[in-house]
Design an enzyme around this catalytic site. Structure first.
Site, mmCIF file in Angstrom:
data_model
loop_
_atom_site.group_PDB
_atom_site.id
_atom_site.type_symbol
_atom_site.label_atom_id
_atom_site.label_comp_id
_atom_site.label_asym_id
_atom_site.label_seq_id
_atom_site.Cartn_x
_atom_site.Cartn_y
_atom_site.Cartn_z
ATOM 1 N N ARG A 85 -1.299 -16.240 -1.120
ATOM 2 C CA ARG A 85 -0.528 -16.568 0.044
ATOM 3 C C ARG A 85 -0.570 -17.337 1.127
ATOM 4 N NH1 ARG A 85 -0.354 -10.356 2.310
ATOM 5 N NH2 ARG A 85 -2.403 -11.018 3.225
ATOM 6 N N LYS A 187 1.755 -15.278 6.618
ATOM 7 C CA LYS A 187 0.917 -14.660 7.748
ATOM 8 C C LYS A 187 0.148 -15.410 9.020
ATOM 9 C CE LYS A 187 -3.248 -11.812 7.287
ATOM 10 N NZ LYS A 187 -2.521 -10.733 7.714
ATOM 11 N N GLU A 223 7.735 -2.806 8.781
ATOM 12 C CA GLU A 223 6.397 -2.695 8.584
ATOM 13 C C GLU A 223 5.320 -2.268 10.177
ATOM 14 O OE1 GLU A 223 4.130 -5.844 7.935
ATOM 15 O OE2 GLU A 223 5.102 -7.058 8.769
HETATM 16 N N1 PLP Z 1 1.932 -6.319 7.574
HETATM 17 C C1 PLP Z 1 1.362 -7.339 8.609
HETATM 18 C C2 PLP Z 1 1.813 -6.850 9.481
HETATM 19 C C3 PLP Z 1 -0.414 -7.535 8.588
HETATM 20 O O1 PLP Z 1 -0.827 -7.954 9.074
HETATM 21 C C4 PLP Z 1 -1.244 -7.185 7.359
HETATM 22 C C5 PLP Z 1 -2.696 -6.943 6.936
HETATM 23 O O2 PLP Z 1 -2.774 -8.107 6.613
HETATM 24 C C6 PLP Z 1 -0.689 -6.698 5.963
HETATM 25 C C7 PLP Z 1 0.958 -5.796 6.378
HETATM 26 C C8 PLP Z 1 -0.987 -5.710 4.564
HETATM 27 O O3 PLP Z 1 -1.242 -6.676 4.075
HETATM 28 P P1 PLP Z 1 -2.654 -7.155 3.193
HETATM 29 O O4 PLP Z 1 -2.244 -5.841 2.352
HETATM 30 O O5 PLP Z 1 -2.664 -8.089 2.300
HETATM 31 O O6 PLP Z 1 -3.740 -6.850 3.982
HETATM 32 C C1 COI Z 2 -5.398 -7.950 7.314
HETATM 33 O O1 COI Z 2 -5.063 -6.292 7.433
HETATM 34 O O2 COI Z 2 -6.219 -8.050 6.647
HETATM 35 C C2 COI Z 2 -4.899 -7.791 9.424
HETATM 36 O O3 COI Z 2 -4.766 -8.893 8.996
HETATM 37 C C3 COI Z 2 -4.293 -7.491 9.519
HETATM 38 C C4 COI Z 2 -4.537 -7.867 11.026
HETATM 39 C C5 COI Z 2 -3.875 -6.910 12.320
HETATM 40 C C6 COI Z 2 -5.709 -7.425 11.602
#
Ligand code: PLP
Ligand code: COI
Length: 344
Positions: A85, A187, A223
């Site tokens: 990612r 991200k 989300e």
């Molecule tokens: N959506 C947002 C906006 C986030 O910041 C995060 C955190 O990383 C997620 C979703 C969840 O992603 P992940 O499960 O890869 O941490």
């Molecule tokens: C994560 O879950 O790793 C994120 O980046 C979310 C963030 C808002 C702390």
């Protein structure tokens, strides 16, 4: 900021905050290649006042965790997915990605160096890992940088949403976080900068986070500010929004697979904010959030309560137990989900 000492932490009561730990990882891209990278005690960054990241926002980051196992060892959860990612996010902003095949080794190196700060098994805390890449090359016109830096910082954390496994309240926002065709799938810091105002308005009004709606119609759930959303239908099916402007969450991908193994017929689909009655439970899912029950969503002043405002629902609990069982190393997960960090 002073360097943290492991003996100063009250692990079970940790919030989600930054502490300056002994080691970070730092690599540089210049003259067309990435250097070897190294561990450093220096947690500051030096760059030109004209660095792209300071003006035009060339920054992409990741979030993953190191989990202390019962046997004292340490696991990462699907770190190859974070490598992929970050590669995609960097490409979207025209940055040269740190080589994907070196990402996991660099993460292991920095976790091993800070191993005293991986919280104890059963404390509810983990070591949060934040790899990030910035455009450090000088620009004044709107152009991509030609120099980049890749850093990894780590910091011990407790629950992201205050309640942990207690349901909390969420609210929709008239603001958008990301546009279709924008950078919502990446991200990158700009998405989070855009979310600061709506997020702080929500916090001020007592909500845990914002529920973003789709930027075209403001009807379908996108989300949350820091996590993806799921709902469990009254007949026990797992549903989560499908949209071109949300983050492809690694926790979501994992829960889709876990829900499938539970026979919950998982589906990524449109979820209207006006059709919340179909759900008996709802939750936030992400690395920081793990699974946090969504007690209610307030939209245009109308509050919709899911399972309960105080108790976690049975499906949410079952999904949490399986996911965290795998992450903590108590249960065996699918191949490649649990990656050991050699500590010697
Ligand atoms: N959506 C947002 C906006 C986030 O910041 C995060 C955190 O990383 C997620 C979703 C969840 O992603 P992940 O499960 O890869 O941490
Ligand atoms: C994560 O879950 O790793 C994120 O980046 C979310 C963030 C808002 C702390």
């Amino acid at each position: 900021m002073k360097k943290a000492k492991a003996e100063d932490f009250d692990w079970p009561n940790l919030g989600f905050n930054y502490y300056d730990l002994p080691y970070s990882f730092h690599a540089e891209y210049r003259d067309g290649k990435w250097d070897e990278g190294k561990l450093t005690n220096d947690s500051t960054i030096k760059m030109s006042e004209a660095a792209n990241v300071l003006h035009y926002g060339q920054e992409a980051f990741e979030g993953l965790k190191a989990y202390r196992r019962k046997d004292g060892g340490v696991n990462l959860f699907r770190p190859d997915m974070n490598a992929k990612r970050l590669h995609n996010s960097a490409k979207r902003l025209l940055m040269v990605p740190f080589p994907e095949n070196r990402f996991v080794e660099a993460v292991k190196m920095v976790v091993k160096a800070n191993q005293d700060f991986v919280p104890p098994y059963g404390s509810g805390a983990t070591l949060y890992i934040r790899p990030f890449i910035i455009g450090s090359g000088e620009v004044i016109g709107v152009h991509p940088a030609d120099k980049f830096q890749f850093h990894i910082l780590v910091t011990p954390v407790g629950p992201y949403y205050k309640g942990g496994m207690k349901p909390t309240e969420y609210v929709t926002s008239p603001y958008d976080r990301a546009a279709h065709g924008g950078t919502g799938q990446s991200k990158v810091s700009g998405n989070y900068a855009a979310s600061l105002l709506p997020g702080s308005l929500a916090h001020k009004n007592g909500y845990s986070d914002v529920v973003y709606l789709d930027p075209r119609l403001h009807e379908n759930i996108e989300e949350l500010g820091g996590a993806n959303f799921f709902g469990i239908t009254k007949d026990g099916k797992f549903k989560t929004p499908k949209s071109p402007s949300i983050l492809p969450s690694i926790t979501k991908k994992s829960l889709l697979q876990i829900a499938d193994s539970f026979g919950m017929e998982p589906e990524e689909t449109s979820i209207s904010i006006y059709d919340l009655d179909q759900f008996s439970e709802a939750g936030a899912m992400g690395t920081a959030a793990v699974i946090s029950p969504v007690g209610s969503i307030t939209h245009n002043g109308n509050k919709h309560v899911f399972y309960s405002e105080t108790e976690v629902g049975p499906y949410t609990q079952k999904l949490y137990d399986r996911l965290s069982g795998i992450q903590d190393g108590d249960q065996k997960g699918p191949d490649g989900w649990q990656v050991d960090v050699p500590l010697k």
